[in-house]
Design a protein around this motif. Structure first.
Motif, PDB file in Angstrom:
ATOM      1  N   THR A 153      27.574 -16.416 -12.665  1.00 49.17           N
ATOM      2  CA  THR A 153      26.760 -15.471 -12.610  1.00 49.17           C
ATOM      3  C   THR A 153      25.520 -15.427 -13.690  1.00 49.17           C
ATOM      4  N   ALA A 154      25.286 -16.858 -14.449  1.00 50.88           N
ATOM      5  CA  ALA A 154      24.381 -16.738 -15.574  1.00 50.88           C
ATOM      6  C   ALA A 154      23.167 -16.582 -15.189  1.00 50.88           C
ATOM      7  N   HIS A 155      22.342 -15.891 -16.017  1.00 50.75           N
ATOM      8  CA  HIS A 155      20.886 -15.419 -15.804  1.00 50.75           C
ATOM      9  C   HIS A 155      20.225 -15.340 -16.928  1.00 50.75           C
ATOM     10  N   LEU A 156      18.904 -15.240 -16.554  1.00 45.75           N
ATOM     11  CA  LEU A 156      17.904 -15.513 -17.650  1.00 45.75           C
ATOM     12  C   LEU A 156      17.049 -14.133 -17.340  1.00 45.75           C
ATOM     13  N   VAL A 157      16.915 -13.171 -18.531  1.00 44.35           N
ATOM     14  CA  VAL A 157      16.283 -11.960 -18.352  1.00 44.35           C
ATOM     15  C   VAL A 157      14.941 -12.195 -19.405  1.00 44.35           C
ATOM     16  N   LEU A 158      13.808 -11.778 -18.717  1.00 44.63           N
ATOM     17  CA  LEU A 158      12.441 -11.541 -19.452  1.00 44.63           C
ATOM     18  C   LEU A 158      12.307  -9.860 -19.609  1.00 44.63           C
ATOM     19  N   ARG A 159      12.362  -9.561 -20.637  1.00 40.12           N
ATOM     20  CA  ARG A 159      12.143  -7.943 -21.130  1.00 40.12           C
ATOM     21  C   ARG A 159      10.715  -7.884 -21.637  1.00 40.12           C
ATOM     22  N   HIS A 160       9.931  -6.907 -20.999  1.00 38.61           N
ATOM     23  CA  HIS A 160       8.590  -6.631 -21.626  1.00 38.61           C
ATOM     24  C   HIS A 160       8.963  -5.832 -22.841  1.00 38.61           C
ATOM     25  N   ARG A 161       8.015  -6.030 -23.879  1.00 35.50           N
ATOM     26  CA  ARG A 161       8.437  -5.375 -25.394  1.00 35.50           C
ATOM     27  C   ARG A 161       8.122  -3.906 -25.409  1.00 35.50           C
ATOM     28  N   GLU A 162       7.159  -3.565 -24.443  1.00 32.90           N
ATOM     29  CA  GLU A 162       6.522  -2.251 -24.530  1.00 32.90           C
ATOM     30  C   GLU A 162       6.864  -1.459 -23.427  1.00 32.90           C
ATOM     31  N   GLY A 163       7.825  -1.626 -22.648  1.00 30.69           N
ATOM     32  CA  GLY A 163       8.168  -0.963 -21.394  1.00 30.69           C
ATOM     33  C   GLY A 163       9.480  -1.366 -20.905  1.00 30.69           C
ATOM     34  N   PRO A 164       9.895  -0.545 -19.880  1.00 31.15           N
ATOM     35  CA  PRO A 164      11.296  -0.781 -19.180  1.00 31.15           C
ATOM     36  C   PRO A 164      11.441  -1.961 -18.407  1.00 31.15           C
ATOM     37  N   GLU A 165      10.347  -2.588 -18.178  1.00 37.12           N
ATOM     38  CA  GLU A 165      10.296  -3.687 -17.036  1.00 37.12           C
ATOM     39  C   GLU A 165      11.108  -4.923 -17.540  1.00 37.12           C
ATOM     40  N   GLU A 166      11.727  -5.495 -16.760  1.00 37.93           N
ATOM     41  CA  GLU A 166      12.588  -6.801 -16.830  1.00 37.93           C
ATOM     42  C   GLU A 166      12.533  -7.609 -15.703  1.00 37.93           C
ATOM     43  N   VAL A 167      12.427  -8.844 -15.699  1.00 39.16           N
ATOM     44  CA  VAL A 167      12.683  -9.933 -14.717  1.00 39.16           C
ATOM     45  C   VAL A 167      14.006 -10.657 -14.875  1.00 39.16           C
ATOM     46  N   THR A 168      14.795 -10.496 -13.819  1.00 39.23           N
ATOM     47  CA  THR A 168      15.967 -11.441 -14.015  1.00 39.23           C
ATOM     48  C   THR A 168      16.011 -12.681 -13.004  1.00 39.23           C
ATOM     49  N   LEU A 169      16.157 -13.689 -13.518  1.00 36.07           N
ATOM     50  CA  LEU A 169      16.210 -15.159 -12.771  1.00 36.07           C
ATOM     51  C   LEU A 169      17.497 -15.786 -13.020  1.00 36.07           C
ATOM     52  N   PRO A 170      18.049 -16.078 -11.755  1.00 42.19           N
ATOM     53  CA  PRO A 170      19.332 -16.787 -11.854  1.00 42.19           C
ATOM     54  C   PRO A 170      19.184 -18.083 -12.516  1.00 42.19           C
ATOM     55  N   VAL A 228      25.197 -16.166 -20.329  1.00 42.25           N
ATOM     56  CA  VAL A 228      25.881 -17.143 -19.589  1.00 42.25           C
ATOM     57  C   VAL A 228      27.444 -17.046 -19.622  1.00 42.25           C
ATOM     58  N   THR A 229      28.045 -16.267 -20.484  1.00 40.52           N
ATOM     59  CA  THR A 229      29.252 -16.082 -20.484  1.00 40.52           C
ATOM     60  C   THR A 229      29.751 -14.741 -20.580  1.00 40.52           C
ATOM     61  N   ALA A 230      30.775 -14.194 -19.996  1.00 39.16           N
ATOM     62  CA  ALA A 230      31.098 -12.716 -20.028  1.00 39.16           C
ATOM     63  C   ALA A 230      31.235 -12.086 -21.578  1.00 39.16           C
ATOM     64  N   GLU A 231      31.519 -13.150 -22.570  1.00 39.01           N
ATOM     65  CA  GLU A 231      31.757 -12.892 -24.024  1.00 39.01           C
ATOM     66  C   GLU A 231      30.454 -12.542 -24.747  1.00 39.01           C
ATOM     67  N   ASP A 232      29.282 -13.079 -24.129  1.00 36.78           N
ATOM     68  CA  ASP A 232      28.053 -12.996 -24.716  1.00 36.78           C
ATOM     69  C   ASP A 232      26.780 -12.699 -23.891  1.00 36.78           C
ATOM     70  N   PRO A 233      26.750 -11.109 -23.434  1.00 37.64           N
ATOM     71  CA  PRO A 233      25.846 -10.846 -22.338  1.00 37.64           C
ATOM     72  C   PRO A 233      24.727 -10.816 -23.151  1.00 37.64           C
ATOM     73  N   ASP A 234      23.658 -11.187 -22.480  1.00 39.14           N
ATOM     74  CA  ASP A 234      22.231 -10.984 -22.911  1.00 39.14           C
ATOM     75  C   ASP A 234      21.940 -11.172 -24.388  1.00 39.14           C
ATOM     76  N   ALA A 235      22.346 -12.780 -24.724  1.00 41.39           N
ATOM     77  CA  ALA A 235      21.684 -13.078 -25.848  1.00 41.39           C
ATOM     78  C   ALA A 235      20.508 -13.614 -25.958  1.00 41.39           C
TER      79      ALA A 235
END
Length: 127
Positions: free
Chosen positions: A34-51, A81-88
């Motif tokens: 279930t690895a994913h990449l997340v882009l988070r907007h610096r000035e708002g709550p928006e985020e885009v999750t990509l597998p 990429v791992t359960a031990e390191d979410p959203d690095a």
């Protein structure tokens, strides 16, 4: 005193095409399904999750097609990429940037990967 070893930072190479699409290649020798990449907007709550999908040995790939709306602003890249390191936080690797791209990857002062989305640039180029 016992120290806990920190996981090695995740590095991502990024390619931007002229249409505004981005491809991220993340170095991750160990990854879960279930690895994913997340882009988070610096000035708002928006985020885009990509597998993140396997691309080569120890490498995962995520694609942000130009058809996906990315509001204007600065977006910071994170990966899980791992359960031990979410959203690095993702450290920047090599970048190939098209000069007229509306989404431009760049390196922050801390060496992390971020993306600048410039919607006005698309409108100027179309005119």
């Amino acid at each position: 005193m016992t120290t806990v070893p920190q996981a090695a930072p995740l590095h991502a190479d990024c390619i931007a095409d002229s249409a505004g699409g981005l491809t991220f290649d993340v170095t991750a020798p160990q990854a879960n399904d279930t690895a994913h990449l997340v882009l988070r907007h610096r000035e708002g709550p928006e985020e885009v999750t990509l597998p993140l999908a396997p691309a080569a040995r120890g490498r995962l790939r995520a694609a942000l097609p130009s058809s996906v709306v990315l509001p204007e602003g600065h977006w910071d890249a994170y990966a899980s990429v791992t359960a031990e390191d979410p959203d690095a936080r993702v450290v920047s690797g090599a970048m190939d940037v098209h000069p007229s791209a509306s989404r431009v990857p760049y390196v922050t002062r801390q060496g992390n990967l971020s993306v600048e989305s410039r919607l006005g640039r698309v409108q100027e180029d179309a005119a």
